[in-house]
Design a protein around this motif. Structure first.
Motif, PDB file in Angstrom:
ATOM      1  N   ALA A 168      37.314  34.659  33.111  1.00 51.31           N
ATOM      2  CA  ALA A 168      36.418  33.527  33.370  1.00 51.31           C
ATOM      3  C   ALA A 168      35.022  33.880  33.876  1.00 51.31           C
ATOM      4  O   ALA A 168      34.031  33.145  33.301  1.00 51.31           O
ATOM      5  CB  ALA A 168      37.002  32.783  34.673  1.00 51.31           C
ATOM      6  N   LEU A 169      34.512  35.009  34.252  1.00 50.81           N
ATOM      7  CA  LEU A 169      33.094  35.380  34.573  1.00 50.81           C
ATOM      8  C   LEU A 169      32.209  35.269  33.250  1.00 50.81           C
ATOM      9  O   LEU A 169      31.287  34.709  33.549  1.00 50.81           O
ATOM     10  CB  LEU A 169      33.236  36.441  35.433  1.00 50.81           C
ATOM     11  N   PHE A 170      32.725  35.805  32.342  1.00 58.41           N
ATOM     12  CA  PHE A 170      31.947  35.842  31.143  1.00 58.41           C
ATOM     13  C   PHE A 170      31.854  34.694  30.154  1.00 58.41           C
ATOM     14  O   PHE A 170      31.332  34.304  29.372  1.00 58.41           O
ATOM     15  CB  PHE A 170      32.551  37.165  30.095  1.00 58.41           C
ATOM     16  N   LYS A 171      32.980  33.642  30.710  1.00 60.31           N
ATOM     17  CA  LYS A 171      33.072  32.273  29.861  1.00 60.31           C
ATOM     18  C   LYS A 171      31.724  31.697  30.348  1.00 60.31           C
ATOM     19  O   LYS A 171      31.621  30.499  29.950  1.00 60.31           O
ATOM     20  CB  LYS A 171      34.464  31.829  30.017  1.00 60.31           C
ATOM     21  N   ILE A 172      31.835  31.737  31.776  1.00 58.36           N
ATOM     22  CA  ILE A 172      30.691  30.836  32.428  1.00 58.36           C
ATOM     23  C   ILE A 172      29.333  31.011  32.408  1.00 58.36           C
ATOM     24  O   ILE A 172      28.405  30.401  32.566  1.00 58.36           O
ATOM     25  CB  ILE A 172      31.200  30.356  33.978  1.00 58.36           C
ATOM     26  N   LEU A 173      29.176  32.403  32.301  1.00 64.12           N
ATOM     27  CA  LEU A 173      27.788  33.108  32.450  1.00 64.12           C
ATOM     28  C   LEU A 173      27.057  32.706  31.020  1.00 64.12           C
ATOM     29  O   LEU A 173      27.652  33.157  30.133  1.00 64.12           O
ATOM     30  CB  LEU A 173      27.631  34.363  32.936  1.00 64.12           C
TER      31      LEU A 173
END
Ligand code: NAP
Length: 266
Positions: free
Chosen positions: A204-209
């Protein structure tokens, strides 16, 4: 060999076959530098060398696995054989792995230590004394925003970048009075093969950043280095992320853990 053994200064880009390293090589080439590109893949090196030449630089390539025990000796011998010295070292080779540290293959995780920490340290300390003697040049080390806090489910990678930040900052202070710069570049996510290879793209972290372009990071890195900067954090989103480092670790750990954990993780 050139007559009278006149050594020319080169920008040595470790991890120059693709991604951020390749982009820094191109930017350095615009200043008519001799650029030595190091990586394992011959295709990537050939393509990067063509870009360096097109940008106005002179390119050398060396196929080298930094995880080999004699890698740094081989690089040093290559430079000497070509009448070159390392004027600027760019340490951009590095990788990460997303997943629970207890489940990821141990050897692959130790490889992160060997590449991101050991090889970077070896090359930095091998070439810095020559730079100090000449009173110019320096080192660009690729850190990461991940170096600012612990990263559950990418534990080794974050820890390795924490090392890069601490080591680079301390060296910056030690060498600056000799006219030599050590710059640590700390981007957030960048659109290269790195995230896919790390298995991070699905977290999720790299999807939102938001993701930066390697070319943008390279421009900032080269400009910051040439201005003698200790730290370069490219882009507004990465600058905002540095604020997370001011939160208590007890709050950061579950936050990053939740954003990097995937349902199959224990
Ligand atoms: N992309 C991001 O989101 C991001 C964010 C912050 C920091 N960083 C850091 O920036 C640096 C560059 O990342 P990147 O995104 O440009 O990664 P990348 O696209 O995967 O490029 C990595 C480079 O390192 C080389 N390399 C890998 N293992 C090697 C080995 N054993 N021996 C020699 N060369 C090796 C690769 O070439 P070969 O495979 O041909 O050997 C390639 O040239 C890394 O230190 C990374 O941690 C990346």
């Amino acid at each position: 060999m050139t007559p009278h053994n006149e050594f020319r200064s080169a920008v040595v880009v470790v991890g120059g076959s693709r991604g951020i390293g390749r982009a820094i090589a191109k930017v350095a080439a615009r200043d008519r530098n001799v650029v030595v590109l190091i990586a394992r893949s011959p295709e990537g090196l050939t393509a990067a060398a063509a870009e360096v030449q097109q940008a106005g630089g002179e390119a050398f390539t060396l196929e080298l696995d930094l995880l080999a025990a004699d890698a740094s000796e081989r690089l040093e011998a290559f430079l000497t054989a070509n009448d070159l010295v390392c004027g600027v070292l760019v340490n951009s080779a590095g990788y990460g792995l997303r997943g629970a540290a207890t489940l990821l293959p141990l050897n692959d995780q130790l490889g992160i230590v060997d590449l991101n920490i050991r090889a970077l340290t070896d090359l930095t300390l091998r070439f810095l004394p020559g730079m100090l003697a000449r009173g110019r040049g320096g080192v660009i080390n690729l850190g990461s925003i991940a170096g600012l806090f612990p990263g559950p489910y990418m534990a080794l990678y974050y820890a390795s970048k924490g090392f890069v930040h601490s080591f680079s900052d301390a060296l910056h202070q030690e060498v600056r009075r000799f006219g030599v710069t050590v710059t640590c570049v700390a981007p957030g996510p960048v659109s290269t093969e790195f995230l896919e290879k790390a298995g991070a793209n699905r977290a999720a972290l790299f999807k939102i950043l938001p993701k930066l372009d390697a070319e943008y990071v390279a421009e900032r890195a080269w400009r910051g280095f040439n201005s003698g900067r200790r730290r370069v954090v490219p882009g507004i989103s990465a600058k905002l992320l540095t604020l997370v480092a001011f939160l208590p670790t007890a709050a950061v750990l579950p936050l990053i853990g939740r954003l990097q954990r995937r349902s199959k993780d224990p």
